[in-house]
Write a protein that holds these residues in place. Structure first.
Motif, PDB file in Angstrom:
ATOM      1  N   ARG A 251       0.837  -1.209   0.000  1.00 51.96           N
ATOM      2  CA  ARG A 251       0.000   0.000   0.000  1.00 51.96           C
ATOM      3  C   ARG A 251       0.865   1.249   0.000  1.00 51.96           C
ATOM      4  O   ARG A 251       0.582   2.209  -0.696  1.00 51.96           O
ATOM      5  CB  ARG A 251      -0.913  -0.013   1.231  1.00 51.96           C
ATOM      6  CG  ARG A 251      -2.065  -0.958   1.038  1.00 51.96           C
ATOM      7  CD  ARG A 251      -3.266  -0.509   1.824  1.00 51.96           C
ATOM      8  NE  ARG A 251      -4.364  -1.442   1.544  1.00 51.96           N
ATOM      9  CZ  ARG A 251      -5.235  -1.824   2.420  1.00 51.96           C
ATOM     10  NH1 ARG A 251      -5.155  -1.379   3.644  1.00 51.96           N
ATOM     11  NH2 ARG A 251      -6.198  -2.647   2.088  1.00 51.96           N
ATOM     12  N   MET A 252       1.897   1.217   0.839  1.00 54.70           N
ATOM     13  CA  MET A 252       2.786   2.382   0.924  1.00 54.70           C
ATOM     14  C   MET A 252       3.425   2.657  -0.428  1.00 54.70           C
ATOM     15  O   MET A 252       3.540   3.789  -0.874  1.00 54.70           O
ATOM     16  CB  MET A 252       3.871   2.139   1.986  1.00 54.70           C
ATOM     17  CG  MET A 252       3.369   2.352   3.397  1.00 54.70           C
ATOM     18  SD  MET A 252       4.490   1.732   4.638  1.00 54.70           S
ATOM     19  CE  MET A 252       5.863   2.814   4.422  1.00 54.70           C
ATOM     20  N   THR A 257       3.710   5.666  -5.602  1.00 56.39           N
ATOM     21  CA  THR A 257       3.667   5.675  -7.063  1.00 56.39           C
ATOM     22  C   THR A 257       2.613   6.656  -7.552  1.00 56.39           C
ATOM     23  O   THR A 257       2.858   7.450  -8.467  1.00 56.39           O
ATOM     24  CB  THR A 257       3.349   4.264  -7.591  1.00 56.39           C
ATOM     25  OG1 THR A 257       4.169   3.343  -6.893  1.00 56.39           O
ATOM     26  CG2 THR A 257       3.599   4.135  -9.072  1.00 56.39           C
ATOM     27  N   VAL A 258       1.437   6.648  -6.904  1.00 60.64           N
ATOM     28  CA  VAL A 258       0.368   7.579  -7.282  1.00 60.64           C
ATOM     29  C   VAL A 258       0.842   9.006  -7.076  1.00 60.64           C
ATOM     30  O   VAL A 258       0.686   9.879  -7.924  1.00 60.64           O
ATOM     31  CB  VAL A 258      -0.915   7.280  -6.464  1.00 60.64           C
ATOM     32  CG1 VAL A 258      -1.955   8.370  -6.673  1.00 60.64           C
ATOM     33  CG2 VAL A 258      -1.471   5.926  -6.865  1.00 60.64           C
ATOM     34  N   LYS A 264       4.337  14.367 -11.451  1.00 58.43           N
ATOM     35  CA  LYS A 264       4.829  14.374 -12.824  1.00 58.43           C
ATOM     36  C   LYS A 264       3.830  15.090 -13.749  1.00 58.43           C
ATOM     37  O   LYS A 264       4.193  15.921 -14.564  1.00 58.43           O
ATOM     38  CB  LYS A 264       5.016  12.928 -13.282  1.00 58.43           C
ATOM     39  CG  LYS A 264       6.147  12.730 -14.261  1.00 58.43           C
ATOM     40  CD  LYS A 264       6.314  11.256 -14.495  1.00 58.43           C
ATOM     41  CE  LYS A 264       7.238  10.989 -15.635  1.00 58.43           C
ATOM     42  NZ  LYS A 264       7.319   9.556 -15.916  1.00 58.43           N
ATOM     43  N   GLU A 265       2.510  14.739 -13.547  1.00 58.58           N
ATOM     44  CA  GLU A 265       1.476  15.347 -14.395  1.00 58.58           C
ATOM     45  C   GLU A 265       1.393  16.853 -14.192  1.00 58.58           C
ATOM     46  O   GLU A 265       1.238  17.637 -15.120  1.00 58.58           O
ATOM     47  CB  GLU A 265       0.117  14.712 -14.082  1.00 58.58           C
ATOM     48  CG  GLU A 265      -0.081  13.399 -14.828  1.00 58.58           C
ATOM     49  CD  GLU A 265      -1.229  12.576 -14.284  1.00 58.58           C
ATOM     50  OE1 GLU A 265      -2.040  13.122 -13.496  1.00 58.58           O
ATOM     51  OE2 GLU A 265      -1.306  11.388 -14.633  1.00 58.58           O
TER      52      GLU A 265
END
Lengths: 271, 373
Positions: A251-252, A257-258, A264-265
């Protein structure tokens, strides 16, 4: 050396917890709780090593999806030696040590063995074992603790576990009772192996992973079925903690990653 | 198809190998030798219960007369010292919680094997025979009284109301008159009626530590060694503590008594001689290795065996050493006196049984089961 540095401290820590819970606080089933607490304690101590090992495995897994890595595989299809050389070059370029996942595992070995040895010795149920156990006990541990009360819930932790259920006397394999712990050990070992072994795209590695996923649970299940239930309890608690740890780490990682994607976006020019 | 990099599965492979090793270790730890040989004699033969057989060995020559069972039987291992009845029965208990009566002359089965309770329990302490009553202790915490001729049940005594008894019963009871003295790992000494199995002392004295060997009765005293490092002396008529002697470590074996002294060893490797009337130490000797076996007293000499394989004879009044022999094995079993011979059984070594002349320590014979025996 092994006894002095690893085994004896673990045996006496286990006895210390048992003394605290049983004779001092009067808790019924103190030895079972001592095994559980002790396993949690050891798992917490080795947590940084486990985390490092799992992170390393994860990094290696991600690398295998990398375009450069896939290209290398394709390019050196027929030449194993060349492939290995190129892979090592890529590891160096990316600053990855492919063996960094092994070191924490190797360091954990003495701790796992020590914990296991401590539980086995404390469950001494015959003269030779009790005599051997006496050599590991510090003089500060009260000798009035011996023999340990190995009753825990419906189990005698020094004997293989079976839950007696009425009406099963005629049922084949279950006449002596249901081996609840052994069943839980099989399930939890399977889940833990599944969670901590990265999915494999194929080849030899995939075969080995499959073998481990099947044999490891059966193997530990058999020992939980036939040996002292104190060991089965240790297997079960250790597995449950391993599962919880793997879920939390996953989960961490997913959250990170999210988070990285969002950053980045946001950084990309609009339009 | 892409071949997975073998390096990435190394940690899991290592853990798998560790699991295999751990499971192997557990198996070895649980299934290895779990006790030491039990010894008995009827004056003509020595009986050794060890591992998968009970051996009958000629006391004169050291030759094997018979063994029981003739071939190893699954699950049956023998460590408890057998008991010989005056009417010609040899009672053996096994680690499957069964008792069997054999003919001492040829090893044929007279009755049994009879299951006492669950086969996961064990008979560790030697049975005791008093007249027609056979008394057998089990690790399930019960004392079983049976008819020695038939094996039929007479009564049972559960040493704890809340079973299983913590640690169980590991030592054979001692009978004096109509009273049974039974020591237990739960720190208590139980005194029972031989006819009924009822408690005579309603409040069993707690001796402060586990008791792994039988009590000894002498001069109106009950002597008991405990894991709380003590030899305790109680009045045989009421159980009041007369004195306690503090040793250096656990006192596993029973004391030997003679010439007004009690002789016993502890796990620190010290042999003690204390006065029976007040518990004062007369002498002590450091023997260099743990003593878990009970010493033997005979004609002014005391014989001891130590865990590192040393057999020695000492002058009982002073502790000075008379002779010493070393065997290449662990000596954990109580040695046994048979006439002018001291029988010593080894654990995890050879020979299984050695006969020493008490006078000089010379070896009369030794016995090692042949391959396949």
């Amino acid at each position: 050396m092994w006894d002095t540095l690893i085994l004896n401290p673990m045996v006496n820590a286990l006895l210390f917890i048992y003394n605290l819970l049983g004779p001092q606080l009067g808790l019924a089933g103190a030895f079972g709780f001592a095994i559980i607490l002790f396993t949690i304690l050891i798992r917490l101590i080795t947590l940084p090593l486990t985390v490092k090992q799992q992170q390393s495995t994860q990094r290696m897994q991600e690398l295998q999806q990398d375009k450069r890595f896939l290209k290398l595989q394709e390019k050196n299809k027929g030449n194993k030696q060349k492939l290995q050389e190129e892979q090592m070059k890529l590891y160096r370029e990316l600053g990855i040590n492919p063996f960094s996942g092994c070191l924490p595992t190797v360091i954990q070995f003495p701790i796992i063995f020590g914990l296991y040895g401590a539980v086995i010795r404390a469950l001494a149920h015959a003269p030779v074992q009790l005599l051997e156990f006496s050599k590991h006990i510090y003089s500060s541990i009260p000798s009035t603790l011996i023999p340990l009360d190995s009753r825990f819930l419906w189990m005698d932790l020094g004997q293989p576990e079976r839950l007696q259920v009425g009406g099963l006397s005629g049922v084949p394999f279950l006449a002596q009772g249901i081996p609840v712990l052994a069943i839980i050990v099989v399930i939890t070992t399977y889940l833990q192996t599944k969670l901590t072994t990265p999915p494999s795209p194929g080849g030899q590695g995939a075969q080995m992973t499959q073998v481990m996923n099947v044999y490891m649970p059966l193997f530990l299940g058999y020992f939980a079925y036939s040996l002292a239930s104190g060991l089965a309890l240790y297997f079960m608690v250790s597995n449950l903690l391993g599962i919880a740890q793997a879920i939390v780490l996953k989960r961490m990682r997913a959250n990170r990653t999210v988070g990285a994607k969002v950053v980045k976006e946001r950084a990309l020019p609009k339009g | 198809m892409i071949a997975k990099d073998p390096v990435s599965i190394l940690p899991t492979s290592l853990l798998f190998a560790a699991a295999l090793l751990l499971a192997g270790c557990a198996g070895a730890a649980v299934r290895g030798a779990t006790s030491w040989p039990g010894l008995a004699s009827d004056g003509d033969l020595a009986f050794v219960a060890y591992n998968q057989a009970v051996y009958a060995v000629d006391l004169e020559s050291g030759a094997l007369r018979w063994k029981y069972p003739a071939a190893p039987e699954r699950g049956r291992v023998f460590y408890a010292p057998p008991a010989v009845s005056s009417e010609g029965s040899l009672i053996v208990g096994d680690f499957f919680n069964q008792i069997t009566a054999l003919d001492p002359a040829n090893g044929s089965v007279k009755w049994g094997p009879l299951q006492l309770s669950k086969p996961t329990q064990r008979i560790i302490g030697g049975p005791t025979i008093e007249g027609e009553v056979l008394l057998v202790v089990s690790s399930d915490g019960r004392l079983y009284a049976r008819d020695v001729s038939t094996g039929e049940g007479l009564w049972e005594f559960p040493a704890a109301s809340n079973e299983p008894l913590v640690g169980g019963l590991w030592s054979g009871p001692v009978v004096s008159g109509n009273r049974i003295f039974l020591s237990a790992l739960d720190h208590n000494l139980y005194v029972l009626d031989l006819d009924t199995g009822d408690l005579i002392w309603n409040e069993p004295p707690n001796l402060g530590g586990a008791i792994a060997d039988s009590p000894v009765l002498s001069d109106g005293l009950i002597l008991v060694g405990t894991f709380s490092n003590q030899l305790r002396a109680m009045a045989a008529d009421g159980g009041s503590i007369q004195w306690s002697f503090e040793a250096h470590n656990w006192v596993w074996g029973s004391p030997a008594v003679g010439d007004g002294l009690a002789y016993f060893g502890d796990l620190s490797g010290t042999l003690h001689a204390v006065a029976l009337d007040n518990g004062a130490e007369t002498w002590s000797a450091a023997v260099g290795s743990s003593i878990s076996a009970s010493p033997v007293f005979f004609e002014g000499q005391v014989f001891t065996v130590t865990q590192n394989g040393v057999v020695s004879a000492r002058e009982a009044s002073t502790g000075s050493e008379l002779w010493q022999r070393t065997l290449e094995a662990q000596l954990l079993s109580d040695p046994l006196l048979a006439g002018d011979t001291l029988l010593v059984a080894t654990t995890a070594g050879t020979p299984l049984l050695t006969a020493f002349l008490v006078e000089s320590g010379a070896t009369r014979w030794s016995f090692t089961p042949a391959q396949g025996q």
